[in-house]
Design a protein around this motif. Structure first.
Motif, PDB file in Angstrom:
ATOM      1  N   TYR A   1       6.857  60.166  55.210  1.00  0.00           N
ATOM      2  CA  TYR A   1       7.924  59.431  54.547  1.00  0.00           C
ATOM      3  C   TYR A   1       7.938  57.986  55.028  1.00  0.00           C
ATOM      4  CZ  TYR A   1       9.472  64.125  53.411  1.00  0.00           C
ATOM      5  OH  TYR A   1       9.527  65.415  52.943  1.00  0.00           O
ATOM      6  N   LYS A   2       8.493  57.118  54.209  1.00  0.00           N
ATOM      7  CA  LYS A   2       8.546  55.696  54.544  1.00  0.00           C
ATOM      8  C   LYS A   2       9.427  55.464  55.768  1.00  0.00           C
ATOM      9  CE  LYS A   2       7.587  53.366  50.157  1.00  0.00           C
ATOM     10  NZ  LYS A   2       6.452  52.609  50.700  1.00  0.00           N
ATOM     11  N   GLU A   3       8.951  54.600  56.656  1.00  0.00           N
ATOM     12  CA  GLU A   3       9.735  54.220  57.824  1.00  0.00           C
ATOM     13  C   GLU A   3      10.242  52.794  57.719  1.00  0.00           C
ATOM     14  OE1 GLU A   3       7.411  54.905  61.291  1.00  0.00           O
ATOM     15  OE2 GLU A   3       7.265  57.079  60.963  1.00  0.00           O
ATOM     16  N   ARG A   4       9.614  51.999  56.826  1.00  0.00           N
ATOM     17  CA  ARG A   4      10.044  50.614  56.610  1.00  0.00           C
ATOM     18  C   ARG A   4      10.073  50.300  55.117  1.00  0.00           C
ATOM     19  NH1 ARG A   4       6.416  50.290  60.619  1.00  0.00           N
ATOM     20  NH2 ARG A   4       4.793  49.649  59.181  1.00  0.00           N
TER      21      ARG A   4
ATOM     22  N   GLN B   1      14.913  56.884  41.929  1.00  0.00           N
ATOM     23  CA  GLN B   1      13.972  58.003  41.919  1.00  0.00           C
ATOM     24  C   GLN B   1      12.818  57.740  42.877  1.00  0.00           C
ATOM     25  OE1 GLN B   1      12.594  59.180  38.042  1.00  0.00           O
ATOM     26  NE2 GLN B   1      11.141  60.655  38.851  1.00  0.00           N
ATOM     27  N   ASP B   2      12.301  56.502  42.889  1.00  0.00           N
ATOM     28  CA  ASP B   2      11.224  56.143  43.828  1.00  0.00           C
ATOM     29  C   ASP B   2      11.682  56.350  45.271  1.00  0.00           C
ATOM     30  OD1 ASP B   2       9.487  55.424  41.817  1.00  0.00           O
ATOM     31  OD2 ASP B   2      10.051  53.314  41.859  1.00  0.00           O
ATOM     32  N   LEU B   3      12.896  55.910  45.555  1.00  0.00           N
ATOM     33  CA  LEU B   3      13.421  56.041  46.913  1.00  0.00           C
ATOM     34  C   LEU B   3      13.568  57.505  47.301  1.00  0.00           C
ATOM     35  CD1 LEU B   3      16.122  53.230  46.747  1.00  0.00           C
ATOM     36  CD2 LEU B   3      14.036  53.204  48.135  1.00  0.00           C
ATOM     37  N   GLU B   4      14.079  58.314  46.385  1.00  0.00           N
ATOM     38  CA  GLU B   4      14.237  59.746  46.659  1.00  0.00           C
ATOM     39  C   GLU B   4      12.914  60.395  47.025  1.00  0.00           C
ATOM     40  OE1 GLU B   4      17.307  62.463  44.618  1.00  0.00           O
ATOM     41  OE2 GLU B   4      16.735  60.999  43.093  1.00  0.00           O
ATOM     42  N   GLU B   5      11.853  60.002  46.332  1.00  0.00           N
ATOM     43  CA  GLU B   5      10.551  60.611  46.536  1.00  0.00           C
ATOM     44  C   GLU B   5       9.902  60.202  47.854  1.00  0.00           C
ATOM     45  OE1 GLU B   5       8.239  59.621  43.137  1.00  0.00           O
ATOM     46  OE2 GLU B   5       9.345  60.943  41.782  1.00  0.00           O
TER      47      GLU B   5
ATOM     48  N   GLY C   1      24.602  46.896  38.246  1.00  0.00           N
ATOM     49  CA  GLY C   1      24.069  46.192  37.081  1.00  0.00           C
ATOM     50  C   GLY C   1      22.884  45.298  37.374  1.00  0.00           C
ATOM     51  N   ARG C   2      22.726  44.914  38.635  1.00  0.00           N
ATOM     52  CA  ARG C   2      21.614  44.021  39.015  1.00  0.00           C
ATOM     53  C   ARG C   2      20.387  44.785  39.507  1.00  0.00           C
ATOM     54  NH1 ARG C   2      24.450  40.322  43.335  1.00  0.00           N
ATOM     55  NH2 ARG C   2      25.239  42.397  43.893  1.00  0.00           N
ATOM     56  N   GLY C   3      20.513  46.080  39.642  1.00  0.00           N
ATOM     57  CA  GLY C   3      19.395  46.873  40.143  1.00  0.00           C
ATOM     58  C   GLY C   3      19.814  47.711  41.330  1.00  0.00           C
ATOM     59  N   VAL C   4      18.942  47.778  42.359  1.00  0.00           N
ATOM     60  CA  VAL C   4      19.225  48.587  43.544  1.00  0.00           C
ATOM     61  C   VAL C   4      19.342  47.676  44.764  1.00  0.00           C
ATOM     62  CG1 VAL C   4      18.363  50.400  45.081  1.00  0.00           C
ATOM     63  CG2 VAL C   4      17.998  50.583  42.611  1.00  0.00           C
TER      64      VAL C   4
ATOM     65  N   PHE D   1      18.261  61.759  53.889  1.00  0.00           N
ATOM     66  CA  PHE D   1      18.840  61.057  52.740  1.00  0.00           C
ATOM     67  C   PHE D   1      19.203  62.040  51.637  1.00  0.00           C
ATOM     68  CE2 PHE D   1      16.752  57.622  54.919  1.00  0.00           C
ATOM     69  CZ  PHE D   1      17.569  56.519  54.674  1.00  0.00           C
ATOM     70  N   PHE D   2      20.345  61.772  50.988  1.00  0.00           N
ATOM     71  CA  PHE D   2      20.816  62.655  49.911  1.00  0.00           C
ATOM     72  C   PHE D   2      21.362  61.810  48.765  1.00  0.00           C
ATOM     73  CE2 PHE D   2      23.894  65.294  47.669  1.00  0.00           C
ATOM     74  CZ  PHE D   2      23.172  66.472  47.507  1.00  0.00           C
ATOM     75  N   ARG D   3      21.013  62.228  47.542  1.00  0.00           N
ATOM     76  CA  ARG D   3      21.498  61.540  46.338  1.00  0.00           C
ATOM     77  C   ARG D   3      22.851  62.134  45.944  1.00  0.00           C
ATOM     78  NH1 ARG D   3      18.587  59.151  41.962  1.00  0.00           N
ATOM     79  NH2 ARG D   3      20.096  58.045  40.656  1.00  0.00           N
ATOM     80  N   LEU D   4      23.919  61.373  46.175  1.00  0.00           N
ATOM     81  CA  LEU D   4      25.261  61.851  45.861  1.00  0.00           C
ATOM     82  C   LEU D   4      25.509  61.930  44.364  1.00  0.00           C
ATOM     83  CD1 LEU D   4      27.474  59.917  48.432  1.00  0.00           C
ATOM     84  CD2 LEU D   4      26.734  62.302  48.559  1.00  0.00           C
ATOM     85  N   ASN D   5      25.068  60.889  43.670  1.00  0.00           N
ATOM     86  CA  ASN D   5      25.267  60.784  42.220  1.00  0.00           C
ATOM     87  C   ASN D   5      24.294  59.743  41.689  1.00  0.00           C
ATOM     88  OD1 ASN D   5      26.447  58.287  42.938  1.00  0.00           O
ATOM     89  ND2 ASN D   5      28.474  59.227  43.104  1.00  0.00           N
TER      90      ASN D   5
END
Length: 248
Positions: free
Chosen positions: A136-139, A184-188, A163-166, A195-199
């Protein structure tokens, strides 16, 4: 044994494996082959009731471990490969069956007999292998104006989509924007144990949690460190997964 799934991106190997399975037991229903990570994820979301899965490690768009991160099979998994020595060492260490290509009929029969004697699949063993292999990504590189800043993932409280992105918020209370990145990229690429996707809006680090309260219609309301949003809601369905994640 009634239903078997083949995950294999080499057509000849898939045809040969199906032929060998039917020579052992011609009553078995064989599905597949699935040839890509995306195809495996989509298929298992709708059909996760197999007695046995044969999974090649290397697929056309990545490795099968990425697919199993997204949705873990409920059935036994026997991995097949011709060359992935590192992965095979990890698989063997956790006691999971594997077959080297070209697959030997006698070894195949022994593997199938072994799984048929067991009452349940090897889900936990597969998960342990994934955790040992997947890096998994560390940085991450974030932006503040024209400045590029490398951040340790361990210093990030949460990611938020607007509205501006992430953007992300750090433990120091600093907010940074992220370019060409989706939730989605971050989740993967982030460790799902942390890390957990709340919504749709929030992907959080475990250390960001400040308060969790019950809310109307079996939802949960979450309060995060360094976050002005006091209406972060988790649906009833996500709430079940959220509670399981908290108890890991």
């Amino acid at each position: 044994m009634k239903k078997v799934l083949i995950i294999e991106d080499e057509r000849i190997s898939a045809i040969r494996l199906e032929k060998l399975i039917h020579e052992i037991d011609d009553t078995i229903k064989v599905d597949g082959p699935l040839t890509s990570v995306s195809e495996v994820i989509e298929h298992l979301h709708h059909h996760n009731d197999y007695d046995l899965i044969f999974a090649d490690i290397r697929l056309s768009d990545g490795d099968v471990f990425t697919a199993f991160q997204a949705i873990m099979p409920d059935s036994f998994v026997i991995f097949t490969t011709a060359y992935d020595e590192y992965a095979m060492q990890a698989i063997k260490h956790h006691g999971i069956d594997y077959l080297l290509k070209p697959i030997d009929e006698k070894e195949l029969q022994q593997a199938m007999q072994k799984t048929s004697l067991c009452a349940k699949g090897n889900t936990e063993q597969v998960r342990e292998v994934i955790n040992g292999i997947v890096h998994y990504k560390e940085r991450l590189v974030v932006y503040k104006g024209d400045e590029l800043i490398p951040l340790q993932v361990s210093d990030i409280l949460y990611f938020v989509k607007d509205g501006r992105g992430v953007s992300c918020m750090t433990t120091e209370g600093e907010q940074y924007h992220m370019h060409n990145t989706t939730m989605q990229d971050l989740e993967e690429h982030l460790n799902p144990d942390k890390f957990f996707r709340l919504n749709r809006q929030y992907l959080i680090h475990i250390i960001a949690l400040q308060r969790i309260t019950s809310y109307f219609n079996s939802k949960l309301k979450v309060r995060l460190l360094h976050c002005k949003d006091d209406e972060i809601l988790v649906s009833k369905e996500r709430g079940v997964l959220f509670k399981k994640w908290l108890e890991q």
